[in-house]
Design an enzyme around this catalytic site. Sequence first.
Site, mmCIF file in Angstrom:
data_model
loop_
_atom_site.group_PDB
_atom_site.id
_atom_site.type_symbol
_atom_site.label_atom_id
_atom_site.label_comp_id
_atom_site.label_asym_id
_atom_site.label_seq_id
_atom_site.Cartn_x
_atom_site.Cartn_y
_atom_site.Cartn_z
ATOM 1 N N TYR A 1 3.459 9.751 -0.090
ATOM 2 C CA TYR A 1 4.465 9.190 0.823
ATOM 3 C C TYR A 1 5.885 9.540 0.393
ATOM 4 O O TYR A 1 6.823 9.430 1.171
ATOM 5 C CB TYR A 1 4.310 7.663 0.954
ATOM 6 C CG TYR A 1 2.959 7.214 1.488
ATOM 7 C CD1 TYR A 1 2.068 8.126 2.048
ATOM 8 C CD2 TYR A 1 2.564 5.887 1.421
ATOM 9 C CE1 TYR A 1 0.820 7.730 2.524
ATOM 10 C CE2 TYR A 1 1.320 5.480 1.901
ATOM 11 C CZ TYR A 1 0.460 6.413 2.442
ATOM 12 O OH TYR A 1 -0.769 6.010 2.902
ATOM 13 N N ASP B 1 0.829 -1.204 0.000
ATOM 14 C CA ASP B 1 0.000 0.000 0.000
ATOM 15 C C ASP B 1 0.864 1.255 0.000
ATOM 16 O O ASP B 1 1.515 1.571 1.003
ATOM 17 C CB ASP B 1 -0.910 0.016 1.239
ATOM 18 C CG ASP B 1 -1.781 1.255 1.213
ATOM 19 O OD1 ASP B 1 -2.699 1.298 0.381
ATOM 20 O OD2 ASP B 1 -1.512 2.210 1.975
ATOM 21 N N HIS C 1 -7.098 9.751 -2.629
ATOM 22 C CA HIS C 1 -6.576 9.667 -1.261
ATOM 23 C C HIS C 1 -7.519 10.302 -0.227
ATOM 24 O O HIS C 1 -7.754 9.743 0.840
ATOM 25 C CB HIS C 1 -5.196 10.345 -1.209
ATOM 26 C CG HIS C 1 -4.293 9.821 -0.144
ATOM 27 N ND1 HIS C 1 -2.925 9.728 -0.301
ATOM 28 C CD2 HIS C 1 -4.546 9.370 1.102
ATOM 29 C CE1 HIS C 1 -2.389 9.246 0.807
ATOM 30 N NE2 HIS C 1 -3.357 9.029 1.683
ATOM 31 N N LYS D 1 -2.092 6.212 -4.545
ATOM 32 C CA LYS D 1 -3.204 7.140 -4.270
ATOM 33 C C LYS D 1 -2.874 8.509 -4.842
ATOM 34 O O LYS D 1 -1.707 8.905 -4.887
ATOM 35 C CB LYS D 1 -3.423 7.272 -2.759
ATOM 36 C CG LYS D 1 -3.447 5.958 -2.002
ATOM 37 C CD LYS D 1 -3.791 6.118 -0.542
ATOM 38 C CE LYS D 1 -3.574 4.822 0.216
ATOM 39 N NZ LYS D 1 -2.189 4.568 0.634
HETATM 40 N N1 LIG Z 1 -5.313 6.230 3.253
HETATM 41 C C1 LIG Z 1 -4.820 6.950 4.237
HETATM 42 O O1 LIG Z 1 -5.171 8.132 4.404
HETATM 43 C C2 LIG Z 1 -3.826 6.331 5.186
HETATM 44 C C3 LIG Z 1 -3.554 6.941 6.432
HETATM 45 C C4 LIG Z 1 -2.654 6.309 7.299
HETATM 46 C C5 LIG Z 1 -2.037 5.115 6.926
HETATM 47 N N2 LIG Z 1 -2.282 4.556 5.693
HETATM 48 C C6 LIG Z 1 -1.618 3.286 5.259
HETATM 49 O O2 LIG Z 1 -1.725 2.336 6.296
HETATM 50 C C7 LIG Z 1 -0.419 1.821 6.634
HETATM 51 C C8 LIG Z 1 -0.377 1.415 8.073
HETATM 52 O O3 LIG Z 1 -0.830 2.469 8.893
HETATM 53 P P1 LIG Z 1 0.006 3.052 10.117
HETATM 54 O O4 LIG Z 1 1.457 2.971 9.864
HETATM 55 O O5 LIG Z 1 -0.612 4.346 10.448
HETATM 56 O O6 LIG Z 1 -0.428 2.140 11.317
HETATM 57 P P2 LIG Z 1 -0.134 0.742 11.971
HETATM 58 O O7 LIG Z 1 0.278 -0.291 10.993
HETATM 59 O O8 LIG Z 1 -1.369 0.543 12.783
HETATM 60 O O9 LIG Z 1 1.035 1.090 12.961
HETATM 61 C C9 LIG Z 1 2.366 1.088 12.638
HETATM 62 C C10 LIG Z 1 3.138 1.096 13.958
HETATM 63 O O10 LIG Z 1 2.823 -0.106 14.683
HETATM 64 C C11 LIG Z 1 4.023 -0.763 15.050
HETATM 65 N N3 LIG Z 1 3.809 -2.217 14.885
HETATM 66 C C12 LIG Z 1 3.670 -2.898 13.725
HETATM 67 N N4 LIG Z 1 3.495 -4.217 13.973
HETATM 68 C C13 LIG Z 1 3.536 -4.366 15.313
HETATM 69 C C14 LIG Z 1 3.420 -5.489 16.187
HETATM 70 N N5 LIG Z 1 3.253 -6.720 15.720
HETATM 71 N N6 LIG Z 1 3.488 -5.271 17.523
HETATM 72 C C15 LIG Z 1 3.663 -4.014 18.008
HETATM 73 N N7 LIG Z 1 3.782 -2.914 17.243
HETATM 74 C C16 LIG Z 1 3.727 -3.091 15.901
HETATM 75 C C17 LIG Z 1 5.096 -0.251 14.126
HETATM 76 O O11 LIG Z 1 6.313 -0.169 14.826
HETATM 77 P P3 LIG Z 1 7.677 -0.867 14.282
HETATM 78 O O12 LIG Z 1 7.950 -0.259 12.932
HETATM 79 O O13 LIG Z 1 8.662 -0.465 15.325
HETATM 80 O O14 LIG Z 1 7.443 -2.338 14.214
HETATM 81 C C18 LIG Z 1 4.608 1.159 13.773
HETATM 82 O O15 LIG Z 1 5.082 2.093 14.719
HETATM 83 C C19 LIG Z 1 0.517 2.980 6.244
HETATM 84 O O16 LIG Z 1 1.843 2.569 6.085
HETATM 85 C C20 LIG Z 1 -0.133 3.431 4.952
HETATM 86 O O17 LIG Z 1 0.240 2.552 3.903
HETATM 87 C C21 LIG Z 1 -3.186 5.133 4.842
#
Ligand SMILES: NC(=O)c1ccc[n+]([C@@H]2O[C@H](COP(=O)([O-])OP(=O)(O)OC[C@H]3O[C@@H](n4cnc5c(N)ncnc54)[C@H](OP(=O)(O)O)[C@@H]3O)[C@@H](O)[C@H]2O)c1
Length: 316
Positions: free
Chosen positions: A48, A43, A110, A77
């Site tokens: 980004y 994704d 987006h 996006k």
């Molecule tokens: N469409 C939109 O507007 C939008 C908005 C936000 C995000 N996104 C997409 O969604 C993806 C994911 O969202 P996100 O990065 O906000 O949230 P997330 O995946 O909920 O959280 C990422 C965080 O969680 C930690 N983590 C991951 N796996 C873990 C585990 N098994 N145990 C404990 N902690 C863990 C990671 O730390 P470590 O790296 O230290 O493991 C990182 O700090 C983004 O990369 C992007 O592609 C889209």
Amino acid sequence: MSAKVPTIRLNDGNLCPVVGFGTYETKKADILTAIEAGYRHFDGADFYGNEQEVGAALREAIAAGKVRREELFVVSKVWPNWTGKGRPTLSVKRTLKNLGLDYVDLLLIHWPTPFKQVDDDYHPGAADGQVLFDESIELYDIWREFEDIKSAGLTKSIGVSNFNSQQIQELIDNSKTVPAVLQVESHPYFNNDRLRRWCQEKGVRMTAYSPLASTGPNLNQSLPKPIDLPLFKELANKYGVSAAAIIFRWQTQRGVIVIPKSSTKERIQSNINIFHFVLTADELLAIDGIDNNYRCHPWNHWGISKHKRYPFGIPF
Ligand SMILES: NC(=O)c1ccc[n+]([C@@H]2O[C@H](COP(=O)([O-])OP(=O)(O)OC[C@H]3O[C@@H](n4cnc5c(N)ncnc54)[C@H](OP(=O)(O)O)[C@@H]3O)[C@@H](O)[C@H]2O)c1
């Protein structure tokens, strides 16, 4: 060990792996680790700023024979300053150039809040405290251009992100294409269930971003992380997996695609190894009950919530 991830069929017939890898602020090495671990769905987004790096990793893995292009599901996006007439096409062409690919598998609008149409600033006016809008742009006009982008073969599927149900209905009423995917925030504190059920009725598949509720401008330090809640610890012990794995399994069992992101090798691997156990109906209900309507990404900075198409002013 490489995990095999199930796919689901989108409303246009294309297949999408139900666990993907979030690439916001992701480095090439993490993408390569993710491919080794079995991820095929990536994704990304123009916003980004790392599509060159993501593309380099994907092409390296293809060249090394680790994966074929047809097995990958690459998402991008289009950001709100690229939504005026003709500009989504320019945006996706730049994305493809950055990725070094001929097509993406899924292209999303987006956010449903068109900004002033400038090339060099993703938040025009933000430095003065108020993002500049272009409220004359109709969402269905962006969408019709997305239909053309799909017809031209630049993407296999089209969808939206951060739209509410009324905005999706507006697209359905004014085009020939029901969005294949809606990507929105969804996690135990904000499970977005009414929108999920509405999407299910319309044939729109939901993807959950920020599935661990651990990023975003509204991070509330007074709430424990969902993975630290006793229920997830208990279920993690029962099934011998991480608390995060329980959350991802809950989402996939309710028909939601998840796109966790991690830069930790062990977590990249464990986040995708979730298909050897099944949560019971009572466990799913208990997780549903955690919801407290807490949004990590309220999209209300720089005056964006004043936009007439601000999506989060209605219940869903
Ligand atoms: N469409 C939109 O507007 C939008 C908005 C936000 C995000 N996104 C997409 O969604 C993806 C994911 O969202 P996100 O990065 O906000 O949230 P997330 O995946 O909920 O959280 C990422 C965080 O969680 C930690 N983590 C991951 N796996 C873990 C585990 N098994 N145990 C404990 N902690 C863990 C990671 O730390 P470590 O790296 O230290 O493991 C990182 O700090 C983004 O990369 C992007 O592609 C889209």
